[in-house]
Motif scaffolding. Structure first.
Motif, PDB file in Angstrom:
ATOM      1  N   GLU A   9       8.464   3.428   3.327  1.00  0.00           N
ATOM      2  CA  GLU A   9       9.858   4.344   3.074  1.00  0.00           C
ATOM      3  C   GLU A   9       8.666   6.452   4.165  1.00  0.00           C
ATOM      4  O   GLU A   9       9.032   6.125   4.632  1.00  0.00           O
ATOM      5  CB  GLU A   9      10.089   4.507   1.848  1.00  0.00           C
ATOM      6  CG  GLU A   9      10.936   3.486   1.714  1.00  0.00           C
ATOM      7  CD  GLU A   9      11.986   4.149   0.681  1.00  0.00           C
ATOM      8  OE1 GLU A   9      12.298   4.811  -0.228  1.00  0.00           O
ATOM      9  OE2 GLU A   9      12.817   2.698   0.359  1.00  0.00           O
ATOM     10  N   ASN A  10       7.853   5.617   3.521  1.00  0.00           N
ATOM     11  CA  ASN A  10       7.193   7.051   3.508  1.00  0.00           C
ATOM     12  C   ASN A  10       5.157   7.237   4.209  1.00  0.00           C
ATOM     13  O   ASN A  10       4.321   7.330   3.694  1.00  0.00           O
ATOM     14  CB  ASN A  10       7.284   7.966   2.737  1.00  0.00           C
ATOM     15  CG  ASN A  10       6.882   9.767   2.998  1.00  0.00           C
ATOM     16  OD1 ASN A  10       6.334   9.757   3.947  1.00  0.00           O
ATOM     17  ND2 ASN A  10       6.727  11.226   1.910  1.00  0.00           N
ATOM     18  N   ALA A  57      -5.188   0.928  10.241  1.00  0.00           N
ATOM     19  CA  ALA A  57      -3.837   0.178  10.187  1.00  0.00           C
ATOM     20  C   ALA A  57      -3.587  -1.232  10.544  1.00  0.00           C
ATOM     21  O   ALA A  57      -3.961  -1.359  11.313  1.00  0.00           O
ATOM     22  CB  ALA A  57      -2.804   1.009  10.229  1.00  0.00           C
ATOM     23  N   ASP A  58      -3.611  -2.004   9.873  1.00  0.00           N
ATOM     24  CA  ASP A  58      -3.192  -3.389  10.449  1.00  0.00           C
ATOM     25  C   ASP A  58      -1.733  -3.362  10.559  1.00  0.00           C
ATOM     26  O   ASP A  58      -1.076  -2.908  11.044  1.00  0.00           O
ATOM     27  CB  ASP A  58      -4.031  -4.647   8.826  1.00  0.00           C
ATOM     28  CG  ASP A  58      -2.942  -4.365   8.396  1.00  0.00           C
ATOM     29  OD1 ASP A  58      -1.930  -3.858   7.813  1.00  0.00           O
ATOM     30  OD2 ASP A  58      -3.398  -4.604   7.321  1.00  0.00           O
ATOM     31  N   ASP A  59      -1.667  -4.895  11.051  1.00  0.00           N
ATOM     32  CA  ASP A  59       0.135  -5.264  11.672  1.00  0.00           C
ATOM     33  C   ASP A  59       0.716  -4.823  11.178  1.00  0.00           C
ATOM     34  O   ASP A  59       1.958  -4.749  11.160  1.00  0.00           O
ATOM     35  CB  ASP A  59      -0.271  -6.503  12.603  1.00  0.00           C
ATOM     36  CG  ASP A  59      -0.891  -6.656  13.284  1.00  0.00           C
ATOM     37  OD1 ASP A  59      -1.691  -5.307  13.886  1.00  0.00           O
ATOM     38  OD2 ASP A  59      -1.534  -7.816  14.420  1.00  0.00           O
ATOM     39  N   ASP A  60       0.369  -5.200   9.177  1.00  0.00           N
ATOM     40  CA  ASP A  60       1.827  -4.992   8.690  1.00  0.00           C
ATOM     41  C   ASP A  60       2.039  -3.361   8.339  1.00  0.00           C
ATOM     42  O   ASP A  60       2.573  -3.341   7.501  1.00  0.00           O
ATOM     43  CB  ASP A  60       0.966  -5.864   7.096  1.00  0.00           C
ATOM     44  CG  ASP A  60       1.253  -7.534   7.591  1.00  0.00           C
ATOM     45  OD1 ASP A  60       2.057  -7.998   8.260  1.00  0.00           O
ATOM     46  OD2 ASP A  60       0.706  -8.076   6.971  1.00  0.00           O
ATOM     47  N   TYR A  85       3.442  -1.264   5.720  1.00  0.00           N
ATOM     48  CA  TYR A  85       3.453  -2.439   3.890  1.00  0.00           C
ATOM     49  C   TYR A  85       2.782  -2.170   3.280  1.00  0.00           C
ATOM     50  O   TYR A  85       2.021  -3.199   2.698  1.00  0.00           O
ATOM     51  CB  TYR A  85       4.488  -2.804   4.374  1.00  0.00           C
ATOM     52  CG  TYR A  85       6.338  -3.085   4.908  1.00  0.00           C
ATOM     53  CD1 TYR A  85       6.995  -2.149   4.515  1.00  0.00           C
ATOM     54  CD2 TYR A  85       5.690  -3.376   6.472  1.00  0.00           C
ATOM     55  CE1 TYR A  85       8.306  -2.490   4.230  1.00  0.00           C
ATOM     56  CE2 TYR A  85       7.378  -3.084   7.241  1.00  0.00           C
ATOM     57  CZ  TYR A  85       8.728  -2.694   6.266  1.00  0.00           C
ATOM     58  OH  TYR A  85       9.411  -2.044   6.203  1.00  0.00           O
ATOM     59  N   THR A  86       1.492  -2.097   4.560  1.00  0.00           N
ATOM     60  CA  THR A  86       0.226  -3.300   3.767  1.00  0.00           C
ATOM     61  C   THR A  86      -0.550  -1.109   3.874  1.00  0.00           C
ATOM     62  O   THR A  86      -0.139  -0.167   4.708  1.00  0.00           O
ATOM     63  CB  THR A  86      -0.802  -3.331   4.015  1.00  0.00           C
ATOM     64  OG1 THR A  86      -0.526  -3.464   5.630  1.00  0.00           O
ATOM     65  CG2 THR A  86      -0.379  -4.758   4.109  1.00  0.00           C
ATOM     66  N   ALA A  87      -1.905  -0.825   2.904  1.00  0.00           N
ATOM     67  CA  ALA A  87      -2.406   0.825   2.852  1.00  0.00           C
ATOM     68  C   ALA A  87      -3.720   0.417   4.224  1.00  0.00           C
ATOM     69  O   ALA A  87      -4.048  -0.530   4.040  1.00  0.00           O
ATOM     70  CB  ALA A  87      -3.017   0.602   1.562  1.00  0.00           C
TER      71      ALA A  87
END
Length: 368
Positions: free
Chosen positions: A44-45, A1-4, A7-9
């Motif tokens: 959100e999830n 998972a990246d820093d975003d 909100y990113t996949a």
């Protein structure tokens, strides 16, 4: 998972995977292409998003192991061929008609790139409009090449590695191309550029390979040349010469191909009107603030031949509302506009201009 994240996949990687081009959708760094790069996800999830991505990754791996998704290699041939291409290879620009059968083509060598076409005059016209430099003012030197037209794109396991692979592929799937390939090999040219073309649902695709004869190993020049070793100059049997040239010893160089032909530029092979539009000839009478933009729109639409008629010259008040700019002030509008269109759309057919008047008054038929 990246820093975003979330909100990113998240991305999924395969540890100790099978290597490049063994599975579709597996990138060189081991990451799987599960979602498109621009996919939107719900922040959100995040747990549910991760569950979905990991589940899709598992299904993708299962399909890769079973081979059920092998056809994805064909559907996305250009992406996978790019992975296999040699980093130092010259890139190709293709102007050829994207269809079979296999046939001879012509190749122009530029710095770090090559341009291929079916017809020498079309190729020279395109190069002139594009601004390609000639060889010491002697015109464009064109070399012979071959198109091998395949019924479908290749799988990575079918990508040719040697000259013998190219010959076998041509003989099996493009007999016409094989004949031209062997003819060039028999001539003993320094190298042969071979385009590998095939139809797909998204338009024709191409890859390129360059075939070179076995290298000399040193010693006396004639004896060291593997093509003629053991024979006097000009006495090597044709069959033996072809077999030596297209042998399993000679590795090929793979290169990417970008299409710059009419059908790709205007509609990416999906616009059925282009076959007719490229044959049309449209005359634009008046190349001012209306005729100028209209001419460009016609070219962008795919009209293949244009005649521009205007007797006027550009002046400074024209600059603010015309396709042409300050560099054309004092020059004929039709002439410079034709030059602009040729340079911007070098694949078009005839783009000509006239500066005479048109109409009844010009023909002397108006009543006094």
């Amino acid at each position: 998972a990246d820093d975003d994240f979330p909100y990113t996949a998240p991305r999924v990687a395969v540890a100790y995977g099978p290597g490049i081009l063994a599975w579709p959708h597996l990138e060189p760094d081991g990451l799987l292409c599960v979602l498109p790069t621009d996919a939107a996800v719900s922040g959100e999830n995040p747990a549910r998003v991760v569950e979905y991505v990991v589940g899709e990754a598992c299904r993708l791996i299962e399909d890769c192991i079973s081979g059920d998704n092998a056809d994805d290699f064909r559907r996305e041939f250009l992406s996978y061929w790019m992975m296999a291409a040699d980093a130092a290879a010259a890139s190709f620009i293709s102007l050829i008609e994207p269809c079979g059968p296999g046939r001879p083509i012509l190749v122009w060598y530029g710095k770090g790139m090559r341009v291929v076409a079916d017809d020498g005059e079309i190729l020279k016209r395109w190069l002139t409009r594009w601004g390609a430099k000639t060889s010491k003012g002697k015109g464009y030197r064109l070399n012979d090449g071959v198109l091998i037209w395949l019924p479908e794109p290749l799988l990575p396991t079918e990508y040719p590695r040697t000259a013998a692979d190219v010959r076998a592929l041509a003989r099996e799937r493009s007999p016409e191309g094989a004949d031209f390939l062997e003819e060039l090999a028999a001539s003993g040219v320094d190298e042969i550029d071979v385009l590998l073309g095939a139809p797909t649902a998204n338009g024709a695709c191409f890859g390129a390979v360059t075939v070179r004869p076995p290298r000399s190993e040193g010693g006396p020049k004639r004896a060291a040349n593997p093509l003629v070793s053991g024979f006097r100059p000009g006495r090597v049997p044709r069959t033996l010469l072809v077999n030596r040239y297209l042998s399993g010893v000679s590795k090929v160089t793979k290169a990417t191909v970008e299409r710059a032909d009419h059908l790709w530029i205007h509609g990416r092979d999906q616009d059925s009107r282009q076959g007719r539009l490229r044959r049309l000839r449209v005359a634009v009478l008046g190349c001012g603030s209306v005729g100028g933009p209209l001419t460009r729109l016609l070219a962008q639409a795919g009209v293949g031949n244009l005649l521009l008629v205007d007797c006027g010259r550009m002046d400074w008040p024209n600059v603010g509302r015309h396709e042409l700019g300050a560099a054309s002030v004092g020059r004929y509008k039709a002439q410079d506009l034709a030059g602009e269109i040729e340079q911007a759309y070098p694949h078009l057919g005839d783009v000509s201009w006239r500066r005479g008047r048109v109409g009844l008054e010009a023909a002397g038929l108006m009543e006094e």
